[in-house]
Design a protein around this motif. Structure first.
Motif, PDB file in Angstrom:
ATOM      1  N   ASN A  93       7.185  11.542  -5.882  1.00 48.29           N
ATOM      2  CA  ASN A  93       6.621  10.638  -4.381  1.00 48.29           C
ATOM      3  C   ASN A  93       5.373   9.496  -4.503  1.00 48.29           C
ATOM      4  O   ASN A  93       5.088  10.289  -5.315  1.00 48.29           O
ATOM      5  CB  ASN A  93       6.527  11.691  -3.858  1.00 48.29           C
ATOM      6  CG  ASN A  93       6.768  11.383  -1.960  1.00 48.29           C
ATOM      7  OD1 ASN A  93       7.683  10.151  -1.857  1.00 48.29           O
ATOM      8  ND2 ASN A  93       6.383  11.961  -1.120  1.00 48.29           N
ATOM      9  N   HIS A  95       3.738   6.861  -2.317  1.00 46.04           N
ATOM     10  CA  HIS A  95       3.445   5.700  -0.766  1.00 46.04           C
ATOM     11  C   HIS A  95       2.385   5.005  -1.598  1.00 46.04           C
ATOM     12  O   HIS A  95       1.615   4.338  -2.484  1.00 46.04           O
ATOM     13  CB  HIS A  95       2.381   6.577  -0.376  1.00 46.04           C
ATOM     14  CG  HIS A  95       3.293   8.059   0.495  1.00 46.04           C
ATOM     15  ND1 HIS A  95       3.450   7.784   1.527  1.00 46.04           N
ATOM     16  CD2 HIS A  95       3.354   9.321  -0.639  1.00 46.04           C
ATOM     17  CE1 HIS A  95       4.552   9.057   1.879  1.00 46.04           C
ATOM     18  NE2 HIS A  95       3.887   9.945   0.551  1.00 46.04           N
ATOM     19  N   TYR A  96       3.172   3.912  -1.088  1.00 46.22           N
ATOM     20  CA  TYR A  96       2.667   2.265  -1.710  1.00 46.22           C
ATOM     21  C   TYR A  96       1.694   1.994  -0.675  1.00 46.22           C
ATOM     22  O   TYR A  96       2.460   1.771   1.497  1.00 46.22           O
ATOM     23  CB  TYR A  96       3.731   1.121  -1.786  1.00 46.22           C
ATOM     24  CG  TYR A  96       4.835   1.492  -3.211  1.00 46.22           C
ATOM     25  CD1 TYR A  96       4.265   1.389  -4.365  1.00 46.22           C
ATOM     26  CD2 TYR A  96       5.673   2.386  -3.534  1.00 46.22           C
ATOM     27  CE1 TYR A  96       4.775   1.216  -5.454  1.00 46.22           C
ATOM     28  CE2 TYR A  96       6.416   2.062  -4.451  1.00 46.22           C
ATOM     29  CZ  TYR A  96       6.132   1.835  -5.677  1.00 46.22           C
ATOM     30  OH  TYR A  96       6.570   2.551  -6.908  1.00 46.22           O
ATOM     31  N   LEU A  97       0.974   1.266  -0.430  1.00 46.97           N
ATOM     32  CA  LEU A  97       0.232   1.784   1.112  1.00 46.97           C
ATOM     33  C   LEU A  97      -0.849   0.293   1.209  1.00 46.97           C
ATOM     34  O   LEU A  97      -0.215  -0.500   2.098  1.00 46.97           O
ATOM     35  CB  LEU A  97      -1.295   2.170   0.694  1.00 46.97           C
ATOM     36  CG  LEU A  97      -1.104   3.245   0.720  1.00 46.97           C
ATOM     37  CD1 LEU A  97      -1.757   4.735  -0.050  1.00 46.97           C
ATOM     38  CD2 LEU A  97      -0.046   4.412   1.889  1.00 46.97           C
ATOM     39  N   ALA A 134      -1.519   2.586  -3.854  1.00 48.10           N
ATOM     40  CA  ALA A 134      -0.825   3.894  -3.756  1.00 48.10           C
ATOM     41  C   ALA A 134      -1.393   5.198  -3.835  1.00 48.10           C
ATOM     42  O   ALA A 134      -2.354   5.116  -4.515  1.00 48.10           O
ATOM     43  CB  ALA A 134       0.547   3.157  -5.184  1.00 48.10           C
ATOM     44  N   TRP A 135      -0.540   5.898  -3.518  1.00 47.93           N
ATOM     45  CA  TRP A 135      -0.567   7.480  -3.416  1.00 47.93           C
ATOM     46  C   TRP A 135       0.228   7.830  -4.133  1.00 47.93           C
ATOM     47  O   TRP A 135       1.625   7.898  -3.281  1.00 47.93           O
ATOM     48  CB  TRP A 135      -1.406   8.287  -2.351  1.00 47.93           C
ATOM     49  CG  TRP A 135      -1.262   9.457  -2.889  1.00 47.93           C
ATOM     50  CD1 TRP A 135      -2.649   9.973  -2.492  1.00 47.93           C
ATOM     51  CD2 TRP A 135      -0.616  10.441  -2.125  1.00 47.93           C
ATOM     52  NE1 TRP A 135      -2.397  11.538  -2.514  1.00 47.93           N
ATOM     53  CE2 TRP A 135      -1.119  11.757  -2.231  1.00 47.93           C
ATOM     54  CE3 TRP A 135       0.617  10.760  -1.360  1.00 47.93           C
ATOM     55  CZ2 TRP A 135      -0.221  12.939  -2.042  1.00 47.93           C
ATOM     56  CZ3 TRP A 135       1.627  11.527  -1.205  1.00 47.93           C
ATOM     57  CH2 TRP A 135       0.632  13.093  -1.476  1.00 47.93           C
ATOM     58  N   GLY A 136       0.394   9.183  -4.914  1.00 50.40           N
ATOM     59  CA  GLY A 136       1.659   9.776  -5.371  1.00 50.40           C
ATOM     60  C   GLY A 136       1.169  11.188  -5.402  1.00 50.40           C
ATOM     61  O   GLY A 136       0.695  11.899  -6.175  1.00 50.40           O
TER      62      GLY A 136
END
Length: 144
Positions: A93, A95-97, A134-136
């Motif tokens: 998963n 999240h493009y921040l 980004a966080w994944g």
């Protein structure tokens, strides 16, 4: 386990991962341009010097490059913990921040949970300016 024995084991694993990174230079890892920055128990930091070929038509780092960086970092955590097992990414998963252009990207990853056959990790990518891009999270399955 004594602290000395634990340190020897970690050094041995770190050496094995560095050898693996060297061998991987002819694979997608090397094509992408990943480098190992730091290894410790259950944590990894890698970097990528993002160049124009890593950009999309908007002159921003392509999302697939960021996804690959996250997966590579989390995968190294798993390889470190399961050196004699075959593992695959079961779920990821992202999240493009924030968008970014060329420059040094730093990605850290760590283990957050482990069960008998699954390891769950999380990872973050930072740009040159230290901003979170980004966080994944990912789940990796041990295959028999």
């Amino acid at each position: 386990m004594t602290e000395e024995r634990s340190n020897r084991q970690m050094n041995s694993q770190a050496e094995a991962l560095l050898q693996l990174a060297e061998a991987a230079k002819s694979t997608f890892w090397g094509y992408l341009g990943c480098e190992i920055v730091h290894l410790e128990q259950e944590k990894v930091t890698i970097s990528l010097d993002a160049q124009p070929h890593h950009l999309n038509l908007l002159n921003l780092i392509h999302g697939g490059v960021l996804a690959s960086l996250l997966d590579n970092a989390m995968g190294l955590v798993v390889l470190q913990l399961c050196p004699d097992e075959k593992t695959v990414t079961a779920y990821m998963n992202i999240h493009y921040l924030k968008s970014s252009g060329v420059g040094i990207l730093t990605c850290d990853a760590e283990l957050i949970h482990r069960s008998k056959r699954t390891l769950t990790t999380q990872s973050r990518i930072y740009g040159d300016d230290g901003e979170l891009l980004a966080w994944g999270s990912g789940s990796y399955r041990i295959v028999k």
